[in-house]
Design a protein around this motif. Structure first.
Motif, PDB file in Angstrom:
ATOM      1  N   ASP A 157       0.869  -1.170   0.000  1.00  0.00           N
ATOM      2  CA  ASP A 157       0.000   0.000   0.000  1.00  0.00           C
ATOM      3  C   ASP A 157       0.908   1.223   0.000  1.00  0.00           C
ATOM      4  OD1 ASP A 157      -1.556   2.179   0.647  1.00  0.00           O
ATOM      5  OD2 ASP A 157      -2.808   1.094   2.076  1.00  0.00           O
ATOM      6  N   PRO A 158       0.939   1.988  -1.099  1.00  0.00           N
ATOM      7  CA  PRO A 158       1.880   3.105  -1.221  1.00  0.00           C
ATOM      8  C   PRO A 158       1.601   4.272  -0.275  1.00  0.00           C
ATOM      9  CG  PRO A 158       0.547   2.862  -3.236  1.00  0.00           C
ATOM     10  CD  PRO A 158       0.115   1.793  -2.299  1.00  0.00           C
ATOM     11  N   ASN A 159       0.520   4.190   0.501  1.00  0.00           N
ATOM     12  CA  ASN A 159       0.174   5.332   1.358  1.00  0.00           C
ATOM     13  C   ASN A 159       0.982   5.429   2.650  1.00  0.00           C
ATOM     14  OD1 ASN A 159      -1.861   6.453  -0.318  1.00  0.00           O
ATOM     15  ND2 ASN A 159      -3.150   4.693   0.230  1.00  0.00           N
ATOM     16  N   PHE A 160       1.801   4.447   2.943  1.00  0.00           N
ATOM     17  CA  PHE A 160       2.598   4.498   4.174  1.00  0.00           C
ATOM     18  C   PHE A 160       3.935   5.175   3.866  1.00  0.00           C
ATOM     19  CE2 PHE A 160      -0.732   1.596   4.853  1.00  0.00           C
ATOM     20  CZ  PHE A 160      -0.956   1.532   6.219  1.00  0.00           C
ATOM     21  N   ILE A 166       8.309   4.789  -0.922  1.00  0.00           N
ATOM     22  CA  ILE A 166       8.914   3.563  -1.466  1.00  0.00           C
ATOM     23  C   ILE A 166       8.358   3.276  -2.859  1.00  0.00           C
ATOM     24  CG2 ILE A 166       9.093   1.057  -1.089  1.00  0.00           C
ATOM     25  CD1 ILE A 166      10.012   1.582   1.519  1.00  0.00           C
ATOM     26  N   ASN A 167       9.197   2.705  -3.706  1.00  0.00           N
ATOM     27  CA  ASN A 167       8.824   2.303  -5.064  1.00  0.00           C
ATOM     28  C   ASN A 167       8.226   3.467  -5.854  1.00  0.00           C
ATOM     29  OD1 ASN A 167       8.709   0.245  -7.077  1.00  0.00           O
ATOM     30  ND2 ASN A 167       6.519  -0.020  -6.707  1.00  0.00           N
ATOM     31  N   GLY A 168       8.621   4.692  -5.513  1.00  0.00           N
ATOM     32  CA  GLY A 168       8.093   5.864  -6.200  1.00  0.00           C
ATOM     33  C   GLY A 168       6.578   5.992  -6.090  1.00  0.00           C
ATOM     34  N   GLY A 169       5.961   5.208  -5.198  1.00  0.00           N
ATOM     35  CA  GLY A 169       4.515   5.262  -5.026  1.00  0.00           C
ATOM     36  C   GLY A 169       3.746   4.444  -6.057  1.00  0.00           C
ATOM     37  N   HIS A 268       4.242  -3.399   3.500  1.00  0.00           N
ATOM     38  CA  HIS A 268       3.147  -4.365   3.692  1.00  0.00           C
ATOM     39  C   HIS A 268       1.975  -3.689   4.397  1.00  0.00           C
ATOM     40  CE1 HIS A 268       5.902  -7.645   2.593  1.00  0.00           C
ATOM     41  NE2 HIS A 268       6.774  -7.217   3.493  1.00  0.00           N
ATOM     42  N   GLY A 269       1.641  -2.467   3.996  1.00  0.00           N
ATOM     43  CA  GLY A 269       0.694  -1.614   4.713  1.00  0.00           C
ATOM     44  C   GLY A 269      -0.608  -2.252   5.127  1.00  0.00           C
ATOM     45  N   ASP A 270      -1.229  -3.002   4.225  1.00  0.00           N
ATOM     46  CA  ASP A 270      -2.542  -3.554   4.531  1.00  0.00           C
ATOM     47  C   ASP A 270      -2.518  -4.540   5.699  1.00  0.00           C
ATOM     48  OD1 ASP A 270      -3.636  -2.048   2.560  1.00  0.00           O
ATOM     49  OD2 ASP A 270      -3.819  -3.666   1.087  1.00  0.00           O
TER      50      ASP A 270
END
Ligand code: HEC
Ligand code: HEC
Ligand code: HEC
Ligand code: HEC
Ligand code: HEC
Length: 390
Positions: A157-160, A166-169, A268-270
């Motif tokens: 989850d790119p929101n963290f 990370i990973n350019g979003g 691993h946001g979720d």
């Protein structure tokens, strides 16, 4: 400067310096300090021209030269050196400095009695013969692409992104996981290569960790805080261990972004605070859970099950808990609010372990080890916390 005619080839073709040069280094090293920051003679870790008697000065078998003039082409080149003996670190002449080794091979049942350090070990995922993708993070220079998971972190989850994006979003990962940087765990997430990401970390002042810089972050994990055991948890005990930072959450949202679980959530946001965690009764926090909780303080629970943590509330190095206050090691927990926080690494090792899913203990391979595996009475693994389920 000294000559080093005694250089010879050993340990998988690595060039080693074994002469007066090294003896000088020994003297200088012993005169060095004992702070966590890199200490010892510059020559232990650096080479100015990568040339001595016309030959390479690299310690990891690569040709060099390497960024920051270090004597290994990668982080793993130093940290995965076979000459490092965790605990004694007596082979520093060939393994530069007192280097924490991240591919130790002796784990035991729980990784607390052998030579494995707190992060666990990449040894099992590194061993192609074992086809062991699930036993560690498949990091570039350690292992190839994960055969099952590919490049994508489960639960991505790119929101963290508070500590750097990370990973350019991007939704899809097209590059493999690295030690540091934009697709890595350590260092600055805006940097695209490992050495730029940790620049200044090894020589920085880390006497006070507030997460503001790489050096001032817990183990160069930028933005994360904690208390660092000076021996990286070599054979830890209840009174000698890292003190991980956690948050006593009362809602699903991740508000504290300096916890060790937030580090995992960056990819691993979720699994930390994700979509779909609505409870059966419509609430977003509390039992019955939809995913195992983290950043939850066991002080906040009424059940006696958790009040009996580790039998006598002593800190367990098998299934550790994090705390809000990380100014010092806690040898007993459930003593005050915020001192018994479930975290991702209550169950996982960050680098790897001999077990699938980087778990700290054997979970499903023969179904038995969980219960009193160490030959003593119960309460091991999951049962350190789930004391009434043993
Ligand atoms: C125990 C290993 C080790 C020793 C000894 C060591 N270094 Fe380093 N040094 C590193 C590593 C690893 C890096 C690259 C990663 C980083 O910047 O943290 C580095 C980076 C640097 C850098 C660039 C980043 C910065 O902090 O400015 C300089 C300059 C440097 N070292 C100088 C020295 C000098 C001078 C000595 C001797 C007094 C020395 N180092 C001794 C490991 C060491
Ligand atoms: C030249 C050898 C060398 C290289 C290359 C090197 N390290 Fe280190 N590293 C060391 C030594 C020695 C220490 C222990 C001294 C210290 O804490 O700085 C260390 C310590 C660390 C620590 C623990 C810091 C702490 O708080 O205890 C981390 C994390 C780390 N290195 C990450 C990296 C990463 C990421 C890279 C690649 C960019 C890297 N290292 C490259 C030698 C090296
Ligand atoms: C920089 C991104 C990143 C961070 C931070 C990160 N991971 Fe991962 N993780 C990945 C990627 C990518 C994969 C899938 C490929 C692989 O296994 O290497 C993965 C896979 C995993 C797996 C499954 C391993 C397998 O092969 O089945 C576990 C378990 C895991 N991570 C736990 C953690 C924990 C615990 C933390 C925090 C200590 C963490 N991760 C932090 C990127 C990350
Ligand atoms: C560090 C302590 C700790 C460890 C280790 C731990 N748990 Fe938990 N677990 C908890 C806490 C605290 C809860 C939340 C209980 C609550 O809210 O009533 C929980 C919740 C659960 C739940 C959901 C219960 C519900 O009511 O929704 C299950 C199932 C579970 N754990 C299984 C496991 C398993 C299996 C393991 C080992 C792989 C494990 N746990 C390891 C502390 C831990
Ligand atoms: C209570 C113990 C426990 C805690 C706490 C825990 N995990 Fe896990 N994790 C497991 C187990 C057991 C598995 C094996 C798969 C399963 O049971 O769902 C697993 C699997 C995984 C996987 C692999 C998923 C896949 O598809 O292969 C990842 C990634 C992961 N965990 C990350 C995390 C992160 C991130 C956290 C913290 C936010 C965390 N875990 C907290 C026990 C735990």
């Amino acid at each position: 400067m000294n000559t080093n005619k005694g250089r010879k080839k050993m340990n998988g073709g690595k060039f080693k310096l074994l002469t007066l040069l090294a003896a000088t280094a020994l003297v200088l090293f012993c005169a060095g300090n004992v702070l966590a920051a890199a200490s010892g003679a510059c020559v232990n870790c650096h080479t100015m021209h990568n040339s001595q008697d016309g030959a390479s000065m690299m310690v990891d078998g690569t040709d060099g030269p390497a960024p920051a003039l270090v004597r290994a082409a990668s982080c793993y080149g130093c940290h995965g050196d076979v000459d490092i003996v965790n605990g004694t670190w007596d082979n520093f002449l060939t393994a530069p400095g007192k280097t924490p080794r991240i591919n130790a091979q002796t784990y035991g049942d729980y990784g607390v009695s052998g030579d494995t350090l707190a992060g666990g070990s990449f040894y099992w995922v590194d061993d192609a013969g074992m086809a062991a993708d699930a036993k560690g993070h498949n990091v570039v220079s350690v292992a190839g692409q994960d055969g099952k998971l590919g490049y994508q972190p489960p639960g991505w989850d790119p929101n963290f992104s508070v500590n750097g994006q990370i990973n350019g979003g991007a939704e899809t990962w097209n590059n493999q996981l690295t030690c540091a940087g934009v697709t890595g765990c350590h260092g600055d997430h805006t940097a695209t290569d490992d050495f730029t990401a940790v620049k200044g970390g090894h020589h920085g002042d880390d006497s006070e960790l507030d997460g503001s810089t790489v050096a001032k972050s817990y183990r160069f994990l930028k933005g994360i805080i904690g208390y660092e055991d000076p021996e990286w948890e070599f054979q830890p005990t209840a009174t000698k261990h890292n003190q991980y930072h956690g948050e006593a959450r009362t809602a699903d949202t991740a508000t504290n972004t300096k916890t060790i679980s937030y580090l995992c959530a960056e990819c691993h946001g979720d699994f930390h605070s994700g979509e779909g965690t609505l409870g059966a009764d419509g609430t977003t926090w509390g039992a019955p859970w939809l995913r195992h909780p983290t950043d939850l303080d066991m002080n906040d629970l009424p059940n006696t099950e958790y009040a009996l943590y580790n039998g006598d509330k002593s800190y367990s190095v098998v299934a550790p808990v994090a705390s809000e206050d990380v100014s010092a090691v806690k040898s007993s927990v459930l003593v005050g609010a915020g001192d018994a926080v479930v975290t991702c690494i209550s169950c996982h090792r960050a680098h790897g372990s001999p077990f699938d899913d980087l778990l700290r203990w054997k979970y499903n391979e023969d179904g038995h080890l969980m219960v009193a595996a160490n030959g003593t009475s119960g309460n091991v693994g999951c049962f350190v916390c789930h004391t009434t389920k043993d």
